[in-house]
Design an enzyme around this catalytic site. Structure first.
Site, PDB file in Angstrom:
ATOM      1  N   SER A   1       0.738  -1.106   0.289  1.00 52.23           N
ATOM      2  CA  SER A   1       0.240  -0.105  -0.369  1.00 52.23           C
ATOM      3  C   SER A   1       0.904   1.187   0.299  1.00 52.23           C
ATOM      4  CB  SER A   1      -1.123  -0.014   1.168  1.00 52.23           C
ATOM      5  OG  SER A   1      -1.634   0.878   1.094  1.00 52.23           O
TER       6      SER A   1
ATOM      7  N   ASP B   1      -2.151   0.667  -3.746  1.00 46.71           N
ATOM      8  CA  ASP B   1      -3.002  -0.260  -4.548  1.00 46.71           C
ATOM      9  C   ASP B   1      -4.767   0.314  -4.670  1.00 46.71           C
ATOM     10  OD1 ASP B   1      -2.842  -0.031  -1.534  1.00 46.71           O
ATOM     11  OD2 ASP B   1      -3.932  -1.795  -1.293  1.00 46.71           O
TER      12      ASP B   1
ATOM     13  N   ASP C   1      -6.934   1.010  -2.619  1.00 44.21           N
ATOM     14  CA  ASP C   1      -8.103   1.017  -1.947  1.00 44.21           C
ATOM     15  C   ASP C   1      -8.330   2.015  -1.134  1.00 44.21           C
ATOM     16  OD1 ASP C   1      -5.863   0.782   0.054  1.00 44.21           O
ATOM     17  OD2 ASP C   1      -6.515  -0.774   0.815  1.00 44.21           O
TER      18      ASP C   1
ATOM     19  N   ASP D   1      -4.069   6.224  -2.642  1.00 40.28           N
ATOM     20  CA  ASP D   1      -2.969   5.440  -2.923  1.00 40.28           C
ATOM     21  C   ASP D   1      -2.227   4.247  -3.302  1.00 40.28           C
ATOM     22  OD1 ASP D   1      -5.347   3.167  -2.145  1.00 40.28           O
ATOM     23  OD2 ASP D   1      -4.194   3.214  -0.078  1.00 40.28           O
TER      24      ASP D   1
END
Length: 452
Positions: free
Chosen positions: A97, A238, A240, A236
């Protein structure tokens, strides 16, 4: 062998000191033993170490006799989606992340994309990985399938495409994975996308994508102003989490998006329940109740929010940290669904994003999250509580401690993942009171200079 890369909710550590291919292979085998029958979905983010770690995971799963569906480069939510869409036994996303360069990690789910965390099996995986039990010698098969069509169609199902206006939107993937999905969505939408830091690049030429840090917001804000965009979005690595900027390039605290999204979804499911975290609450509670919904407070953290959402069959859950959860997305968090809903809201109302939140920001101004490094968190909290004890506030211990007075409140909690105390303050429409109380609490807490 101790494994410091195993955290409360996921796996994160320095590569290769704390997490390497050999350990990843054992994590795959250990996870395989937790799951019911069926294949496992594996995906990875854009970090340079992710392909090697994913390949090692595959070896661990296939050695355990598991078939693997390799969906390749993707976002965490795509592993969630493919796990529930394909009715797989589980899934693992290789991602760190927003952690610094040199780190990587994994997020694990079982069937229906239910999270595997410390109290639901993650530490069993840790114990297997730390042991010396020989790996099995099964012959599971790997099938590569990076087709995003079903996922893209699912995302589009959250909005009425025919009602969308030709908005100009700045999109900043931070050289993470979000740009790939934007490019797949674009042919289906009437928007003009201004793409910055768009290409996936695990060397992060523009720094680690974490828009929660104020120093990482300038590129998006500047592009919004320069392009005269309707609003901006940054993700960010990734993706999510997604973060919003109004047409003036001003960053919008995630807290105010929770109420907006809750109201949008309550129009489709009147009387529904909405889960929120305890850090900042007054605006969310008021907006949900005014829209005929039922606000429900949950401990902070994706595993807790998802568990509570399932228990309550809540239509939506939101955290001020920009995690947004949706019942129709298997109660999982998505960084794509929120901005689609906001774009629909702006299109339908003809009101700018800034105007949609301006009154709420004025009604319930907040400090945003302030982080402190302190030597003794328990002693610090006790000192703060003693200071306010004679004022007899209302107290709540759902997560850390929430201290509530008639005109202001604050939440103070220890981080689940870092040695920090996190402070959030809000008031009922009084910006001066907010400033004074935030300064007062900052002095009481002490420690190192506050970090936003």
């Amino acid at each position: 062998m101790t494994l410091p890369c195993f955290k409360a909710y996921d796996i994160r550590g320095r590569v290769p000191e704390e997490l390497d291919a050999a350990l990843a292979e054992r994590i795959g085998a250990g996870t395989a033993s937790l799951l019911g029958p069926g294949p496992v979905v594996l995906g990875r983010d854009i970090r340079l170490s992710s392909p090697e770690l994913q390949a090692a995971l595959e070896k661990g799963f296939t050695a355990s006799g598991r078939d693997v569906i390799d969906i390749g480069l993707c976002g965490t939510e795509e592993v969630y989606f493919q796990t529930f869409h394909r009715q797989a036994a589980g899934g693992v996303m290789v991602t760190a992340s927003h952690n610094p360069m040199g780190y990587n990690g994994m997020k694990l789910v079982r069937e229906h994309a239910r999270p595997i965390s410390g109290d639901t099996g993650l530490f069993d995986v840790r114990d297997f990985a730390a042991g010396d039990t020989p790996l099995p010698s099964g012959t599971g098969q790997v099938r590569t399938d990076a087709d995003k069509t079903a996922y893209i169609q699912h995302l589009l199902g959250y909005v009425d495409v025919n009602q969308l206006k030709p908005l100009k939107i700045v999109v900043n993937a931070g050289n993470g994975g979000a740009g790939i999905v934007i490019d797949e969505l674009a042919p289906h939408l009437p928007f003009e996308f201004v793409r910055i830091q768009h290409e996936p690049d695990g060397s992060f030429p523009n720094g680690i994508p974490n828009p929660l840090l104020p120093e990482n917001r300038a590129a998006t804000a500047d592009a919004v102003r320069a392009q005269g965009a309707d609003f901006g979005i940054a993700w960010d690595g990734d993706f999510d989490r997604c973060f919003f900027f109004d047409s003036q390039g001003e960053f919008i605290e995630g807290y105010y998006l929770v109420g907006l999204l809750a109201v949008a979804l309550l129009k489709r499911a009147p009387g529904g329940k909405v889960i929120h975290d305890p850090r900042l609450t007054w605006n969310t509670v008021e907006m949900v109740e005014q829209a005929g919904g039922v606000p429900v407070m949950s401990k902070t953290g994706h595993a807790f929010i998802k568990e509570r959402m399932r228990a309550e069959d809540a239509i939506y859950g939101g955290e001020m940290s920009a995690h947004h959860y949706f019942r129709d997305f298997a109660y999982c968090d998505s960084g794509m669904i929120p901005w689609l809903l906001i774009a629909e809201l702006v299109s339908q109302t003809g009101t700018s994003l800034g105007d949609l939140v301006a009154d709420r920001m004025k009604a319930f101004p907040c400090s945003g999250e302030i982080n402190f490094r302190v030597d003794d968190a328990k002693a610090t909290v006790a000192r703060v509580m003693a200071h306010y004890a004679d004022q007899t506030p209302a107290l709540d211990y759902t997560d850390g401690v929430s201290v509530e007075f008639d005109t202001w409140r604050f939440n103070l909690r220890s981080s689940n993942t870092e040695p920090l105390l996190r402070l959030n303050v809000e008031t009922r429409g009084d910006a001066a009171l907010l400033r004074d109380r935030t300064e007062e609490l900052t002095a009481l807490i002490g420690g190192q200079a506050p970090q936003h």
